[in-house]
Design a protein around this motif. Structure first.
Motif, PDB file in Angstrom:
ATOM      1  N   GLU A  13       0.836  -1.202   0.000  1.00 21.16           N
ATOM      2  CA  GLU A  13       0.000   0.000   0.000  1.00 21.16           C
ATOM      3  C   GLU A  13       0.869   1.249   0.000  1.00 21.16           C
ATOM      4  O   GLU A  13       0.608   2.215  -0.717  1.00 21.16           O
ATOM      5  N   GLU A  14       1.928   1.225   0.813  1.00 22.04           N
ATOM      6  CA  GLU A  14       2.836   2.358   0.923  1.00 22.04           C
ATOM      7  C   GLU A  14       3.609   2.587  -0.384  1.00 22.04           C
ATOM      8  O   GLU A  14       3.910   3.719  -0.764  1.00 22.04           O
ATOM      9  N   ALA A  15       3.946   1.476  -1.086  1.00 23.57           N
ATOM     10  CA  ALA A  15       4.832   1.563  -2.251  1.00 23.57           C
ATOM     11  C   ALA A  15       4.102   1.757  -3.580  1.00 23.57           C
ATOM     12  O   ALA A  15       4.758   1.863  -4.613  1.00 23.57           O
ATOM     13  N   LYS A  16       2.786   1.826  -3.565  1.00 22.05           N
ATOM     14  CA  LYS A  16       2.046   1.849  -4.831  1.00 22.05           C
ATOM     15  C   LYS A  16       2.403   3.042  -5.714  1.00 22.05           C
ATOM     16  O   LYS A  16       2.332   2.967  -6.942  1.00 22.05           O
ATOM     17  N   ASP A  17       2.804   4.170  -5.096  1.00 22.45           N
ATOM     18  CA  ASP A  17       3.188   5.354  -5.875  1.00 22.45           C
ATOM     19  C   ASP A  17       4.697   5.600  -5.852  1.00 22.45           C
ATOM     20  O   ASP A  17       5.165   6.669  -6.247  1.00 22.45           O
ATOM     21  N   ASP A  18       5.446   4.620  -5.353  1.00 20.91           N
ATOM     22  CA  ASP A  18       6.899   4.747  -5.218  1.00 20.91           C
ATOM     23  C   ASP A  18       7.568   4.423  -6.561  1.00 20.91           C
ATOM     24  O   ASP A  18       7.437   3.320  -7.079  1.00 20.91           O
ATOM     25  N   ARG A  19       8.295   5.374  -7.113  1.00 20.78           N
ATOM     26  CA  ARG A  19       8.914   5.184  -8.428  1.00 20.78           C
ATOM     27  C   ARG A  19       9.993   4.110  -8.408  1.00 20.78           C
ATOM     28  O   ARG A  19      10.155   3.363  -9.386  1.00 20.78           O
ATOM     29  N   LEU A  20      10.752   4.024  -7.300  1.00 27.16           N
ATOM     30  CA  LEU A  20      11.799   3.004  -7.237  1.00 27.16           C
ATOM     31  C   LEU A  20      11.200   1.612  -7.084  1.00 27.16           C
ATOM     32  O   LEU A  20      11.731   0.634  -7.625  1.00 27.16           O
ATOM     33  N   TYR A  21      10.082   1.522  -6.359  1.00 23.73           N
ATOM     34  CA  TYR A  21       9.391   0.235  -6.256  1.00 23.73           C
ATOM     35  C   TYR A  21       8.915  -0.199  -7.639  1.00 23.73           C
ATOM     36  O   TYR A  21       9.052  -1.366  -8.026  1.00 23.73           O
TER      37      TYR A  21
END
Length: 316
Positions: A13-21
């Motif tokens: 949930e936290e990483a859904k908008d994370d570019r590196l993820y």
């Protein structure tokens, strides 16, 4: 719902908008994300850099190196004096950084570009330029009719940019060497465990065979078909000690030969790994020396920048 399921869902949930993820996903490295260490974290706990290192299997010094770059703004650790605390989100971001650096070869500059950020240095915060941009920057500066002091400031800042790039590249290589050494250590320990298991299994089979053969031989010698002459002979006693010694000698030779054959290839592989580790340690030492030298040079350039800026302000 289990704790492992909870933390994984929170991280996703936290990483859904994370570019590196997203970059990790694009590179097909999702399987490397959710390790047992990552899944063991708790959302209400903050961890020291040492604890974080155990979770993602990295050294405390390796983690702290990232806090000296602009990636600290992405990791977002909490600072208390000289010490840092990291929550599960910060550790996961660190984990993503290491995956992209080690498995895809990304540098600090690459990751910051992926995030849409531009790396900067402390004095004046000039943006880091690539080599073509640096050359163009020099050409423009040379063609402008500006005072010598300002030109000197521009050149000094460019030197600062170049030193910063050298520093970041050294950090990346240090990370890589430390990671490779840690992997070798894990492989060596695995080989040692395997060799120990082979020796233990062989010893167990040896003891079982010895007991079985000793019992069978003892019974065979004790139970003999009686004859007429046995009436006039003293009953023979079974020499257990001699019999055990003869059986033990043969079985020991068999066990030692079996162990030698089975562990020979593992010992050879382990020796090759240790040689590789020795070479990596030599490279790591050289990289750390280069890093320390680059740090001192960057500090000197930044100090000169600060003095020149003060002089410009005074003249203005």
């Amino acid at each position: 719902m289990s704790k492992n399921r909870d933390i994984k869902e929170l991280l996703l949930e936290e990483a859904k908008d994370d570019r590196l993820y997203r970059r990790v996903v694009i590179e097909g490295l999702e399987d490397a994300l959710f390790t047992p260490g990552i899944l063991s974290m708790h959302e209400d706990v903050t961890y020291s850099t040492v604890d974080a290192g155990k979770i993602i299997e990295r050294s405390d010094s390796t983690i702290r190196n990232h806090f000296r770059s602009d990636l600290i703004n992405y990791i977002q650790p909490e600072k208390y004096g000289k010490y840092y605390r990291l929550d599960y989100k910060s550790i996961f971001r660190l984990h993503i950084i290491f995956i992209l650096m080690e498995k895809v070869g990304r540098t600090t500059v690459d990751l910051l570009a992926e995030l849409g950020w531009e790396p900067s240095i402390s004095v004046g915060n000039p943006k880091i330029l690539n080599r073509d941009s640096q050359s163009a920057y020099r050409e423009v500066a040379a063609g402008l009719e500006i005072p010598d002091l300002q030109r000197q400031v521009l050149e000094s800042r460019l030197q600062s940019v170049e030193k910063s790039l050298i520093l970041q590249n050294a950090i990346t290589r240090i990370f890589k060497h430390e990671s490779d050494i840690a992997n070798i250590d894990r492989l060596v320990e695995s080989k040692k465990t395997l060799i120990h298991q082979i020796q233990s299994d062989a010893k167990m089979r040896y003891l079982e065979d010895k007991h079985s053969k000793l019992l069978a031989t003892s019974l065979k010698k004790s139970i003999k078909k009686p004859s007429f002459f046995d009436l006039f002979k003293k009953a023979e006693e079974v020499d257990v000690v001699q019999m055990s010694s003869e059986i033990e000698k043969g079985l020991k030779e068999k066990m030692e030969e079996e162990i030698t054959q089975q562990i020979a290839i593992h010992k050879e592989e382990m020796n090759e790994l240790l040689k590789k580790k020795e070479k990596l340690n030599e490279k790591l030492l050289l990289e750390k020396e280069a890093f320390s030298k680059a740090q001192l040079e960057l500090e000197k350039v930044d100090e000169d920048n600060s003095k020149n800026n003060n002089l410009i302000q005074i003249n203005d």
